[in-house]
Design a protein around this motif. Structure first.
Motif, short mmCIF file in Angstrom:
data_model
loop_
_atom_site.label_atom_id
_atom_site.label_comp_id
_atom_site.label_asym_id
_atom_site.label_seq_id
_atom_site.Cartn_x
_atom_site.Cartn_y
_atom_site.Cartn_z
N ALA A 1 10.87 0.43 1.20
CA ALA A 1 11.98 0.13 2.10
C ALA A 1 11.79 0.77 3.47
O ALA A 1 12.21 0.21 4.48
CB ALA A 1 13.29 0.59 1.48
N ASN A 2 11.13 1.91 3.50
CA ASN A 2 10.93 2.62 4.76
C ASN A 2 9.98 1.91 5.71
O ASN A 2 10.04 2.14 6.91
CB ASN A 2 10.43 4.04 4.50
CG ASN A 2 11.47 4.91 3.84
OD1 ASN A 2 12.66 4.68 3.97
ND2 ASN A 2 11.03 5.92 3.12
N VAL A 3 9.10 1.06 5.20
CA VAL A 3 8.12 0.38 6.06
C VAL A 3 8.40 -1.10 6.26
O VAL A 3 7.76 -1.74 7.08
CB VAL A 3 6.68 0.56 5.53
CG1 VAL A 3 6.29 2.03 5.54
CG2 VAL A 3 6.50 -0.06 4.17
N CYS A 4 9.34 -1.65 5.56
CA CYS A 4 9.60 -3.09 5.64
C CYS A 4 10.28 -3.46 6.96
O CYS A 4 11.34 -2.92 7.29
CB CYS A 4 10.48 -3.54 4.48
SG CYS A 4 10.84 -5.31 4.51
N PRO B 1 0.80 -1.23 0.00
CA PRO B 1 0.00 0.00 0.00
C PRO B 1 0.83 1.28 0.00
O PRO B 1 0.32 2.36 -0.30
CB PRO B 1 -0.84 -0.10 1.28
CG PRO B 1 -0.10 -1.04 2.15
CD PRO B 1 0.62 -1.99 1.22
N GLU B 2 2.12 1.18 0.29
CA GLU B 2 2.98 2.37 0.32
C GLU B 2 3.47 2.79 -1.05
O GLU B 2 3.91 3.91 -1.23
CB GLU B 2 4.19 2.10 1.23
CG GLU B 2 3.83 1.83 2.66
CD GLU B 2 3.06 2.98 3.31
OE1 GLU B 2 3.46 4.14 3.13
OE2 GLU B 2 2.05 2.69 3.99
N CYS B 3 3.38 1.91 -2.04
CA CYS B 3 3.91 2.20 -3.38
C CYS B 3 3.01 3.20 -4.11
O CYS B 3 1.86 2.89 -4.41
CB CYS B 3 4.03 0.92 -4.19
SG CYS B 3 4.73 1.19 -5.83
N PRO B 4 3.53 4.39 -4.43
CA PRO B 4 2.70 5.40 -5.09
C PRO B 4 2.38 5.09 -6.55
O PRO B 4 1.48 5.71 -7.13
CB PRO B 4 3.54 6.68 -4.98
CG PRO B 4 4.94 6.20 -4.90
CD PRO B 4 4.88 4.88 -4.15
N VAL B 5 3.10 4.14 -7.15
CA VAL B 5 2.85 3.80 -8.55
C VAL B 5 2.31 2.38 -8.73
O VAL B 5 2.24 1.88 -9.85
CB VAL B 5 4.11 4.04 -9.43
CG1 VAL B 5 4.40 5.53 -9.56
CG2 VAL B 5 5.32 3.32 -8.87
#
Length: 57
Positions: A45-48, A17-21
């Motif tokens: 990478a910031n949320v993994c 859900p974090e991927c803007p594309v």
């Protein structure tokens, strides 16, 4: 440079859900990134929790 997801992925789904594309999807055992569409933002990478998304070489 695009990101890729390493085999250390625990299939938790936090990155998708974090991927803007919208180029992250569930694979057979781990999540995968469609590298052609990746914009190298690093949001995944910031949320993994296991640091599985890394810059592709």
């Amino acid at each position: 440079m695009a990101y890729k997801i390493l085999d250390t992925c625990i299939n938790c789904g936090a990155c998708e859900p974090e991927c803007p594309v919208d180029v992250i999807s569930a694979g057979d055992d781990i999540y995968v990134i469609e590298e052609e569409g990746c914009i190298d933002c690093g949001a995944c990478a910031n949320v993994c929790p296991v640091d599985a998304p890394v810059p592709a070489e």
